[in-house]
Design a protein around this motif. Structure first.
Motif, short mmCIF file in Angstrom:
data_model
loop_
_atom_site.label_atom_id
_atom_site.label_comp_id
_atom_site.label_asym_id
_atom_site.label_seq_id
_atom_site.Cartn_x
_atom_site.Cartn_y
_atom_site.Cartn_z
N SER A 475 0.81 -1.23 0.00
CA SER A 475 0.00 0.00 0.00
C SER A 475 0.84 1.27 0.00
CB SER A 475 -0.92 0.01 1.24
OG SER A 475 -1.70 -1.16 1.31
N SER A 476 2.13 1.16 0.22
CA SER A 476 2.99 2.34 0.30
C SER A 476 3.06 3.07 -1.05
CB SER A 476 4.40 1.92 0.73
OG SER A 476 5.30 3.02 0.65
N SER A 477 3.01 4.39 -0.96
CA SER A 477 3.09 5.19 -2.19
C SER A 477 4.45 5.05 -2.86
CB SER A 477 2.82 6.67 -1.87
OG SER A 477 3.77 7.14 -0.91
N GLY A 478 5.46 4.64 -2.12
CA GLY A 478 6.80 4.48 -2.70
C GLY A 478 7.01 3.15 -3.39
N THR A 479 6.02 2.26 -3.32
CA THR A 479 6.14 0.94 -3.95
C THR A 479 5.54 0.99 -5.35
OG1 THR A 479 5.95 -0.12 -1.78
CG2 THR A 479 5.62 -1.51 -3.71
N SER A 480 6.30 0.55 -6.34
CA SER A 480 5.79 0.55 -7.71
C SER A 480 4.69 -0.49 -7.85
CB SER A 480 6.92 0.22 -8.70
OG SER A 480 7.38 -1.11 -8.52
N ILE A 481 3.87 -0.35 -8.89
CA ILE A 481 2.77 -1.30 -9.11
C ILE A 481 3.32 -2.70 -9.33
CG2 ILE A 481 0.91 -1.94 -10.67
CD1 ILE A 481 0.34 0.98 -11.13
N GLU A 482 4.42 -2.79 -10.07
CA GLU A 482 5.01 -4.09 -10.36
C GLU A 482 5.49 -4.76 -9.07
OE1 GLU A 482 5.76 -1.30 -11.87
OE2 GLU A 482 4.84 -1.63 -13.86
N ALA A 483 6.18 -3.97 -8.22
CA ALA A 483 6.68 -4.53 -6.95
C ALA A 483 5.53 -4.89 -6.03
CB ALA A 483 7.62 -3.54 -6.27
N ALA A 484 4.48 -4.05 -6.05
CA ALA A 484 3.30 -4.34 -5.23
C ALA A 484 2.65 -5.65 -5.66
CB ALA A 484 2.30 -3.19 -5.32
N TRP A 485 2.58 -5.86 -6.97
CA TRP A 485 1.96 -7.10 -7.46
C TRP A 485 2.82 -8.32 -7.12
CZ3 TRP A 485 -2.47 -8.94 -8.44
CH2 TRP A 485 -2.62 -10.12 -9.15
N ASP A 486 4.13 -8.21 -7.27
CA ASP A 486 5.01 -9.33 -6.92
C ASP A 486 4.90 -9.66 -5.43
OD1 ASP A 486 5.94 -9.69 -9.49
OD2 ASP A 486 7.66 -8.34 -9.23
N THR A 487 4.81 -8.62 -4.60
CA THR A 487 4.68 -8.84 -3.16
C THR A 487 3.35 -9.52 -2.86
OG1 THR A 487 6.00 -6.84 -2.74
CG2 THR A 487 4.72 -7.72 -0.90
N TYR A 488 2.29 -9.09 -3.54
CA TYR A 488 0.99 -9.73 -3.33
C TYR A 488 1.05 -11.20 -3.73
CZ TYR A 488 -3.52 -11.63 -4.38
OH TYR A 488 -4.58 -12.48 -4.43
N GLN A 489 1.73 -11.51 -4.83
CA GLN A 489 1.82 -12.90 -5.28
C GLN A 489 2.46 -13.78 -4.21
OE1 GLN A 489 -0.05 -13.66 -7.80
NE2 GLN A 489 1.24 -13.76 -9.64
N ILE A 490 3.49 -13.25 -3.56
CA ILE A 490 4.14 -14.00 -2.48
C ILE A 490 3.17 -14.17 -1.31
CG2 ILE A 490 6.02 -13.97 -0.79
CD1 ILE A 490 7.67 -12.39 -2.85
N LEU A 491 2.49 -13.09 -0.98
CA LEU A 491 1.52 -13.12 0.12
C LEU A 491 0.45 -14.18 -0.15
CD1 LEU A 491 0.65 -11.64 2.77
CD2 LEU A 491 -0.75 -10.16 1.33
N TYR A 492 -0.04 -14.21 -1.38
CA TYR A 492 -1.09 -15.15 -1.75
C TYR A 492 -0.60 -16.61 -1.65
CZ TYR A 492 -3.89 -17.94 -5.01
OH TYR A 492 -4.64 -18.94 -5.59
N GLN A 493 0.64 -16.84 -2.07
CA GLN A 493 1.15 -18.21 -2.10
C GLN A 493 1.60 -18.71 -0.73
OE1 GLN A 493 4.18 -18.53 -5.18
NE2 GLN A 493 3.02 -17.16 -6.51
N VAL A 494 2.22 -17.81 0.06
CA VAL A 494 2.82 -18.25 1.33
C VAL A 494 1.84 -18.17 2.49
CG1 VAL A 494 4.72 -17.83 2.96
CG2 VAL A 494 5.10 -17.54 0.50
N PHE A 495 0.92 -17.21 2.45
CA PHE A 495 0.04 -16.99 3.60
C PHE A 495 -1.44 -17.11 3.22
CE2 PHE A 495 3.84 -14.41 4.81
CZ PHE A 495 4.20 -15.19 5.90
#
Length: 680
Positions: A475-495
């Motif tokens: 959700s941070s304004s400093g995080t790019s959309i691409e990085a935000a999506w990659d982080t979400y993918q990890i969140l979805y798979q691991v948690f």
């Protein structure tokens, strides 16, 4: 005394079959058969499997296990097993019960207490005359007083103290009772018991005042503590070393340096009268640190400690552990400004070799000072020491957190320390894992993020903090959309534990960022889970996100999912969101079809439904007539229009060039008791 433990206790001891676990090393071979015997009893009692062993076998197993643990404390599992044997057999040899009491009375678990009670009850109820001896009473009172059962200990003392053959045993029993009430903070019963003892014919021992001194020291009521201390002094025998220790601790916590100095001087001046143990010396050293003593003064105290140890062999001599305790106390009392190296030189002058604890303390001190360079140098020294199995690595993890918090990151050092922790098989606590995770996410090191999260296997409580941190990063304004999506993918798979609310927040975030494809993917992921299905508010958020992006394809995906979802029936609020989405995607006719569904529903339309419908009518070719009909129908039905309804209708009229009618409707508002708003 309470009755024997009920036979309805439901604790399985079948795991006693695994006889190697929790067994004293020297007894593993000798009690193998005994544990199997009790395991058979456990299976019979708990699972009704097989037949119980013969009573003779059970008694033999009981005696064997007790004998094997002579001089140690029997573990909780075995305590329960022995208790079940006693309940099943009904009677045991007197000496076996006494021996069982001796190997369990220093324990503190529930089953250990139950076994001790049962053994004492068995001994006191034995038909043999003179079965109960002084030691039995002392042991049970000792255990009950330590485990929060002082009231029960008092009952035993009242029943048996007068029957004890030794005056010393009687004093010990009452001392333990008083200590129990003192540790529980039960001032009323403690005073009442002491006064009863004072009025009795028993010769009072100054030691019996120590629990009262300790109680008031713990409560910070030094005036009362001083009064009881004076009673001990006036007896002519003087307090025990433990009483002095409690007073000095209380004076430290309350900063009563006047009385504390008097007590310390008295304690040190007692010379050979008092045997000062390690705890007494540690508190004296801490006292002088609080007074700002320099290393030379500490050297003098250590010389005194060494001299007393030469005079009495059982007393502690200064060693590296003593210096470490001094350093630890200095760090606590003085803080980051503590002259650590000056006090460490005491060890050099005495020829003591630094150990792992010394380097851990120095590492902690350098971190507290913010001296990263010297902290890293000390860490290298620490690694030269032998690292034990199951190393706690508290200071090393603190160093890792410290490095992760620096403005300029030393990524190589962070990676090295984490690799060392892996080599030592140290698991990261969540307070250390989160800063490291933050660094990896900021650097888009997603492969390392996955390795970190899967390797550490956090607990459920820790997972909640990690999930919150990852969502914060997304959700941070400093995080790019691409990085935000990659982080979400990890969140979805691991948690998979990520809640529907958290997933909905992320879905709305991607819609707000203009990526309806990502938002729909998050929505689809929810649909694919077994326990995290979209709820009504999830659908509303998704439909509003679709409306923002005017994405018709995404709208069809969400609407089709809603049709297939049998969890609930859509209510008016949800259908309003669906109307809004279709209107935003340029399908006002479809919007009005949904309006008809709302109008025919049991719940019926609300003000939001009316406003959306009026707006949709104005967007249909020649639909203004439909809007006028709808307005008339609502008015005839007695519908109470709001300022929002008026604004929506006037806007619809204006969009179709009917300005005169729109002006007339606007002027009617006040007559209907509705104040115009900014939108109108």
């Amino acid at each position: 005394m309470p009755p024997l433990p009920p036979k309805s206790l439901h604790q399985h001891v079948a795991h006693l079959w695994n006889w190697r676990r929790g067994t004293h090393p020297r007894t593993r071979r000798s009690i193998h058969r005994d544990v199997i015997t009790i395991g058979q009893l456990s299976r019979y009692l708990n699972d009704q499997i097989g037949r119980p062993p013969e009573n003779e076998e059970l008694v033999e197993a009981f005696c064997g296990i007790v004998e094997a643990h002579e001089g140690s404390i029997i573990v909780d599992d075995y305590a329960y097993g022995l208790l079940k044997v006693y309940e099943h057999v009904g009677s045991l040899p007197v000496e076996s019960m006494r021996n069982a009491l001796s190997v369990v009375y220093r324990g503190a678990t529930e089953n250990q207490v139950l076994l001790a009670r049962a053994m004492f009850s068995g001994l006191r109820g034995s038909p043999e005359k003179g079965t109960l001896v002084d030691g039995d009473v002392v042991m049970i009172v000792h255990m009950l007083s330590r485990t929060g059962n002082s009231a029960e200990a008092l009952e035993v003392a009242e029943d048996f103290s007068a029957k004890l053959t030794s005056l010393e045993s009687e004093r010990v029993v009452w001392e333990k009772v008083l200590e129990g009430f003192s540790s529980e903070g039960n001032e009323e019963v403690l005073l009442r018991t002491w006064e009863k003892l004072e009025k009795s014919k028993m010769e009072m021992d100054p030691k019996l005042c120590a629990p009262l001194v300790a109680l008031y020291c713990e409560k910070g009521e030094l005036d009362s503590a001083k009064m009881w201390y004076q009673r001990v002094v006036e007896s002519g025998t003087g307090p025990t070393a433990s009483a002095y220790v409690e007073i000095i601790k209380a004076c430290l916590s309350t900063r009563n340096y006047a009385w504390g100095s008097e007590i310390v001087d008295t304690l040190l001046g007692e010379g050979g009268k008092l045997h000062m143990g390690k705890e007494a010396w540690d508190v004296v050293l801490r006292w002088y640190l609080a007074l700002g003593a320099d290393p030379e003064k500490m050297d003098e105290l250590l010389d005194m400690m060494a001299q007393r140890a030469e005079e009495v062999e059982v007393l502690p001599s200064p060693e590296m552990a003593t210096i470490n305790g001094l350093l630890r106390s200095g760090m606590v009392v003085v803080g980051p400004s503590f002259p650590f190296e000056d006090f460490l030189l005491i060890a050099d002058r005495r020829g003591f070799n630094y150990d792992r604890t010394s380097f851990e303390l120095k590492l902690e001190h350098k971190i507290n000072q913010g001296n990263t360079e010297e902290a890293l140098a000390t860490y290298e020294d620490l690694k030269t020491e032998s690292i034990p199995r199951r190393y706690h690595a508290t200071e090393v993890k603190h160093l890792l957190r410290h490095l992760c918090a620096q403005p300029t990151l030393d990524r190589e050092a962070i990676q090295t320390i984490y690799a060392d922790l892996l080599d030592w098989d140290v698991r990261l606590d969540v307070g250390t894992l989160c800063p490291l995770l933050h660094i990896l996410l900021e650097g888009c090191s997603f492969k390392e993020v996955i390795n970190l999260l899967t390797r550490e296997s956090p607990s459920n409580h820790e997972k909640s903090r990690i999930i919150a941190q990852m969502i914060s990063h997304i959700s941070s304004s400093g995080t790019s959309i691409e990085a935000a999506w990659d982080t979400y993918q990890i969140l979805y798979q691991v948690f998979p534990e990520t809640t529907v609310h958290q997933r909905t927040t992320l879905m709305s975030l991607f819609f707000d960022l203009g990526r309806s494809d990502m938002g729909v993917m998050v929505f689809q992921h929810m649909r694919q889970t077994r326990k995290r299905k979209p709820l009504k508010y999830t659908y509303r958020a998704a439909l509003l996100g679709v409306a923002i992006n005017r994405d018709l394809e995404a709208l069809r995906v969400i609407h089709n999912a809603l049709k297939l979802d049998c969890q609930f029936d859509p209510d008016t609020r949800l259908l309003n969101s669906l109307m809004t989405a279709y209107a935003a995607c340029g399908m006002p006719t479809r919007t009005m079809e949904i309006w008809e569904d709302i109008r025919r529903s049991v719940q019926g339309p609300d003000h939001e439904s009316v406003a959306i419908a009026l707006d949709a009518c104005s967007r249909i070719p020649k639909g203004i007539r439909q809007a006028q009909v709808l307005w008339g129908q609502l008015r005839a039905a007695g519908y109470q229009f709001t300022a929002g309804d008026y604004a929506a209708y006037v806007e619809a009229l204006g969009r179709n060039g009917k300005w005169d009618e729109g002006w007339r409707i606007a002027k009617e508002m006040k007559g209907e008791g509705v104040e115009p708003d900014v939108r109108l």
